[in-house]
Write a protein that holds these residues in place. Sequence first.
Motif, PDB file in Angstrom:
ATOM      1  N   CYS A  15       0.834  -1.210   0.000  1.00  8.86           N
ATOM      2  CA  CYS A  15       0.000   0.000   0.000  1.00  8.86           C
ATOM      3  C   CYS A  15       0.867   1.257   0.000  1.00  8.86           C
ATOM      4  CB  CYS A  15      -0.930  -0.004   1.212  1.00  8.86           C
ATOM      5  SG  CYS A  15      -2.205  -1.287   1.175  1.00  8.86           S
ATOM      6  N   ARG A  16       1.964   1.206   0.731  1.00 10.17           N
ATOM      7  CA  ARG A  16       2.884   2.352   0.796  1.00 10.17           C
ATOM      8  C   ARG A  16       3.467   2.667  -0.585  1.00 10.17           C
ATOM      9  NH1 ARG A  16       5.419   5.811  -0.031  1.00 10.17           N
ATOM     10  NH2 ARG A  16       7.365   6.637   0.813  1.00 10.17           N
ATOM     11  N   ARG A  19       0.864   4.230  -3.014  1.00 10.24           N
ATOM     12  CA  ARG A  19       0.566   5.651  -2.813  1.00 10.24           C
ATOM     13  C   ARG A  19       1.554   6.544  -3.564  1.00 10.24           C
ATOM     14  NH1 ARG A  19      -0.105   4.039   2.530  1.00 10.24           N
ATOM     15  NH2 ARG A  19       1.827   5.070   3.183  1.00 10.24           N
ATOM     16  N   THR A  20       2.839   6.245  -3.434  1.00 10.34           N
ATOM     17  CA  THR A  20       3.840   7.066  -4.119  1.00 10.34           C
ATOM     18  C   THR A  20       3.758   6.889  -5.628  1.00 10.34           C
ATOM     19  OG1 THR A  20       5.387   7.163  -2.270  1.00 10.34           O
ATOM     20  CG2 THR A  20       6.320   7.373  -4.467  1.00 10.34           C
ATOM     21  N   ARG A  22       1.204   6.123  -7.461  1.00 14.12           N
ATOM     22  CA  ARG A  22       0.030   6.821  -7.997  1.00 14.12           C
ATOM     23  C   ARG A  22       0.283   8.320  -8.079  1.00 14.12           C
ATOM     24  NH1 ARG A  22      -4.025   4.499  -5.251  1.00 14.12           N
ATOM     25  NH2 ARG A  22      -4.459   3.180  -7.051  1.00 14.12           N
ATOM     26  N   ARG A  23       0.935   8.883  -7.061  1.00 14.27           N
ATOM     27  CA  ARG A  23       1.243  10.319  -7.102  1.00 14.27           C
ATOM     28  C   ARG A  23       2.170  10.647  -8.261  1.00 14.27           C
ATOM     29  NH1 ARG A  23       5.455  12.815  -5.194  1.00 14.27           N
ATOM     30  NH2 ARG A  23       6.116  11.115  -3.811  1.00 14.27           N
ATOM     31  N   HIS A  41      -4.339  -3.966  -0.216  1.00 16.56           N
ATOM     32  CA  HIS A  41      -3.387  -3.659  -1.290  1.00 16.56           C
ATOM     33  C   HIS A  41      -3.902  -4.111  -2.650  1.00 16.56           C
ATOM     34  CE1 HIS A  41      -2.066  -7.913  -0.805  1.00 16.56           C
ATOM     35  NE2 HIS A  41      -1.539  -7.784  -2.009  1.00 16.56           N
ATOM     36  N   SER A  44      -6.375  -1.472  -3.724  1.00 15.01           N
ATOM     37  CA  SER A  44      -5.774  -0.147  -3.903  1.00 15.01           C
ATOM     38  C   SER A  44      -5.035  -0.021  -5.235  1.00 15.01           C
ATOM     39  CB  SER A  44      -4.791   0.138  -2.761  1.00 15.01           C
ATOM     40  OG  SER A  44      -5.448   0.140  -1.510  1.00 15.01           O
ATOM     41  N   ASP A 373       0.833   3.957   8.483  1.00 13.23           N
ATOM     42  CA  ASP A 373       1.024   3.121   7.300  1.00 13.23           C
ATOM     43  C   ASP A 373       0.459   1.745   7.611  1.00 13.23           C
ATOM     44  OD1 ASP A 373       2.369   5.295   6.334  1.00 13.23           O
ATOM     45  OD2 ASP A 373       4.262   4.265   5.948  1.00 13.23           O
TER      46      ASP A 373
END
Length: 628
Positions: A15-16, A19-20, A22-23, A41, A44, A373
Amino acid sequence: MIRSLLIANRGEIACRIIRTARRMGIRTVAVYSDADAQALHVRSADAAMHIGPSPARESYLVGEKIIAAAKDAGVDAIHPGYGFLSENADFAQSVIDSGLVWVGPSPDSIRAMGLKDAAKQRMIAAGVPVTPGYLGADQSPERLRAEAEAVGYPVLIKAVAGGGGKGMRRVDAAQQFLEMLASCQREAASSFGNADVLIEKYVLSPRHIEVQVFGDTRGNVVHLFERDCSLQRRHQKVIEEAPAPGMDAATREAICAAAVRAAKAVDYIGAGTIEFIADASEGLRADRIWFMEMNTRLQVEHPVTEEITGVDLVEWQLRVASGEPLPLKQEELSISGWAMEARLYAEDPARGFLPSTGPLGHLRLPVDRSRVDTGVEEEGAISPFYDPMIAKVIAKGSDRAEAIANLEDAVSNVEVWPVKTNAAFLARLLQDPDFVAGNVDTGAIERKLDDLTAPQPVSIALFKDAMDKLVFADSRLSSLFNDPAPIPGFRLNADKAFQQGLYIDGHYVTHFEDNDRFSANAYAVGGASAIGFQDGAAYQMSLAYRGGGHHSAHDGDILSPMPGKVIAVAVTQGQAVTKGQKLLTLEAMKMEHSLTAPFDGVVAELNAAAGAQVQVEALLARIEATAE
């Protein structure tokens, strides 16, 4: 730049990374086993690929399945996260040979640091200080014992291929050596397929200090300062912080420069950690800090470095793997504030920290108080197949005291049920005077374990909140209550013969502690049952009331606190019982709950049978008090 990425991992780190990515506009693909089909996950990511049965050895540890999934998904790169295959040089080489980008160090770098004895020899050549000891090829028990005696006891026997605290034994005297050696070698052979060991001088006041390093494909290497990971239990990190308490500028410069030399010695690319052991008996000193090993991956505790530097280490990984130079030079990096991370695990400190698996029926994490997290969510579950981590809770402050206060506040407000957690243990650890003063070493937890895991007194705050949730749900009692704010030993105004209390985890409680430090909350789960939370601890509570000189008609009613299954009945109708004696065992929400006799008496009524399903507030038994 990488356009699409498969994450060869699960849970929190997957998941961590998502997030990055996707950004950064990178498409993400998750992989999952049978047990993780509905995992956070998986939902996501932009896409997900099934890779096999629940056991990791049949799914997450099968490199061929992961590469095949990456090919089918049409991704550019694979990120291994940490754990599983992240430090497997053969897997890394297979990824590269398949034409995919490996987000990590080269296979040669992984191999160079994978064996502790070879890594130490390389560090010696690079001018990096190493712990005094023996790294030789002669593995005969006689030679190893002789080398241990030459180093001087106590010594540490370590598997050369070890990690995670496995294959490691402390030896305090010569007569223990051969037995400990054999035990260590058996564990090393079983865990790593390699029984070879090395001998190190055991440091009596050890601090675990590690330095985050980062290299790119152009030969640049920087450090992002140090972390202190000294708070450990059985060689597993519990709380990490950055920077390290008591670290002066000169010592920081020395240890960080040594870490950069270590990384350059193996042509390191990407994120890595150089781990050192420090003899802190006279504080942190550059001449008493020695190289232990290198972790050739992202670390679990990387968020504390991110919080004090403002750097997204996953973004750096993806940029470097794409061939870009390091985003910042060494002189552009600095420390701002203090950060701490606590590992929230599904485990029961009261039972030797045994893992606690099952559904997360109630989950409240302190996202408004800290960075959290996690890879799980409410109505999810903790699987028995993988590491039982629920979340990493990270707090920052302008200084160490503020970071401690913020993290304590965060973990104290964790609410998890019915799975057990170490949240209360973490809160108490953060309150420990030695830790607050910065006087820590790797044995600190073990020395205070009994105090850190002892049951806490129930607070008035929890008592009041539970009463508020419970009392008016019980039609038999609602008419007796006139006081909206009960106090310890409170006697009902309507009938002075009655006394109010709670059954908490099967024990009758009437005395509560008046302490403003406690934070508490309760929520009803049906009828006369509630779950209460106090400083991270969870309590199952049901309403209890009894007379001072006699018992009411309903005192002896044994009600089901929630829907469940009767798995054992320990008494028969007509049997005499004593206060606290187990009557029956109920399985509810995947946990066992013992229901006990509230006072001495006779089982006047028994409506429970093993195997029966019962509803909340069902009358399971009734105890008639023994005549006084």
